[in-house]
Scaffold this motif. Sequence first.
Motif: not given
Lengths: 216, 216
Positions: A23-27, A43-46, A166-172
């Motif tokens: 589904e391209r939600l994950l690279d 990938h873990v963070a996403r 730091g990382d965008r996915d971690v912040s989100a």
Amino acid sequence: MWISELSGRSGVPIPTIKYYLRERLLDHGESVSATRSRYDERHVARLRLIRALVDVAGMSLERVREVLHHIDDESADLHSALGSAHELLSAEPDSDPSEASMDACSQMIADQGWQVSRQSRHRRALAAALDAMSDVGNPISPQTLRNYARAVDDIAAAELAGIPTGDRDVSATYMVTGTVLAEPVLLTLRRLAHENLSSRRFGHNGTVTPPPDDES
Amino acid sequence: MWISELSGRSGVPIPTIKYYLRERLLDHGESVSATRSRYDERHVARLRLIRALVDVAGMSLERVREVLHHIDDESADLHSALGSAHELLSAEPDSDPSEASMDACSQMIADQGWQVSRQSRHRRALAAALDAMSDVGNPISPQTLRNYARAVDDIAAAELAGIPTGDRDVSATYMVTGTVLAEPVLLTLRRLAHENLSSRRFGHNGTVTPPPDDES
């Protein structure tokens, strides 16, 4: 790491990871053969972010896609991206809120000196919540709304200070879980505060000790 | 009044009223013939309370019956009755909360000097909410919990002062709608406060005016 370790680290089952990849939600990871790819911390963070949006915020994958779109928008800085994603946490009300409630929100926002967008979903969701109280004959007065706003302002200031940058996915992920999962904490605390005040004032609960200055 | 007026006044359809009568959630009116009964203001208040419990608090009729049982318990004073009904607004957690979270609740309650029952459902619901935050790696610190508790304490004090104390059903309806329907108001206010603070601090939203001392 291989997909099995990615699954273990993120807590997301391998078939679900494969679905997110399709589904391209994950690279896609780094391809090392026709059938194997390597994944990394991003990938873990996403995956954790996707699970927070689905499991915690209760979003459909379509809304998750919208949120990820904002977070991945490299032309926006971190806080712009988080702000757009945060906005999506409030659902659009089922029907248009009344003009009276929208006006009450605007007045409260002006009184507080808050800077929020006129099109904010949160603003519309608040107006809809005010309508629900009026509909049952228990409307919230402007004074009560102001008191509520002041109380949450103090809460929110402390919360925003803690966001990691730091990382965008971690912040989100932090923002989503901090916003949505902290809500039941606040609500149950308020119910406990009611219980305490009621108990102190009226001594209604046989299991509690009356305050020392109240022998009744 | 006849059942048709009772339906109009309460907003509850006649077949639903008849169902509540059969289920003994609503007292039978004063019988004036084999097929007609007269109803009064107490029936209107009771119907509004039942609808608040079902529509607002999302309760099953079985839980509604429990709440009504407390409210109708003449051996308990008004505030005891309301306290027991209020308790039922929090659902039992699906699984036992962790000991660590139960301890964190007890510590916070002791720090606040709150008088709440050890068996309080709200206490267990709060511990379950704390567990949910820990489970996603974003635990709430004792300091944050204390800050939340202080903020809601101020809110709750103002709320409790407003409860009408005449008719029991009227008081209970006010309590149910005030507790449950005010929750989305508080939560959306908090989200708006986040939006404001984020906008002020980071100017992330193109539609807002930057604060005067920030030209960036």
